[in-house]
Design an enzyme around this catalytic site. Structure first.
Site: not given
Length: 276
Positions: A50, A108
């Protein structure tokens, strides 16, 4: 504000309504997270990918909240799943977040060439070292989860996947619930699509709520489900908290059950072949 329930899993307590930070890169994320914390969010979800861990860390520092009252999740990217790279990933995340530990460290996305037992063994070691309080995985297929849970017997605290009123995760929930492993729903508003859905809007009118609040209430109505909507505007953050007040009835549940359940909106080129 309605109190936010928590789910206890593998020694941690995860607030059932959290705050996602996907697509909020850079310093602009700091005031957004500061706003969320000021409103009462205590579960913040970030990730290396991110590119906002520095900003999240700055927001946490400026909020000056008791560390034990916060739940912070971060995640390692799929190019960092070798044991040494996993360690470096968490070290870097902790530095950026200005934390001594995170509450949850997750894979992730799986990678096609990962050695899953080695990945999970490394994550367990990081947990034992106190650098994360718990471990979990995101975007795993059912065969991967069965390897992790039934063969390796990894102490996974939760599984994070895309989940909203237009995508069924019934099979995954049927597998996780007997194991008492919660499901964390990302993209719980179907990347904004829930807000304009006519069925959700109609149910919302009945409850004096928005369609988005109904989508979140539907997730929170389910046993063992956690939702992490993202919202840049303070008004939207506040509105999402309003979902905690909504109580759906059986008629509402039937109407939402009748919506299409095969709409997957997050499927990047490196995603595994979904078995749903």
């Amino acid at each position: 504000m309605e109190p936010i329930d928590t789910i206890e899993t593998q020694g941690i307590r995860i607030p059932r309504l959290g705050f996602g930070t996907f697509r909020m890169p850079g310093a602009d994320c700091q005031p957004v997270v500061e706003s969320a914390l000021a409103l009462g969010y205590r579960h913040i979800d970030t990730a290396t990918m991110y590119e906002n861990e520095d900003a999240v860390g700055a927001a946490l520092a400026s909020a000056n909240l008791e560390r034990e009252n916060l739940h912070i999740t971060t995640k390692a990217w799929h190019d960092s799943l070798q044991p040494d790279a996993l360690r470096r990933s968490l070290d870097t995340s902790l530095q950026r977040l200005r934390l001594e530990y995170v509450d949850l460290f997750m894979v992730h996305w799986p990678s096609r060439d990962m050695n899953l037992p080695a990945v999970l063994e490394t994550m367990q070691a990081l947990k034992e070292e106190g650098r994360t309080r718990a471990i979990g995985v995101c975007n795993f297929t059912m065969p991967m989860l069965k390897t992790a849970l039934d063969e390796v017997r990894a102490p996974l605290a939760c599984v994070q996947v895309e989940y909203h009123p237009f995508l069924s995760q019934a099979r995954l929930l049927d597998y996780l619930r007997p194991k008492q492993i919660p499901l964390v729903a990302y993209a719980p508003l179907a990347q904004g699509r829930a807000a304009s859905d006519p069925v959700l809007t109609r149910i919302g009118e009945k409850h004096q709520a928005t369609a988005a609040q109904i989508a979140l209430a539907w997730l929170l109505d389910q046993d063992g489900v956690i939702a992490i909507p993202k919202a840049k505007r303070t008004e939207s953050q506040q509105s999402n908290l309003g979902a905690l007040k909504v109580r759906l009835d059986d008629e509402d549940r039937r109407a939402i059950a009748a919506l299409p359940k095969d709409q997957r909106y997050v499927s990047p080129p490196f995603a595994p072949k979904w078995d749903d």
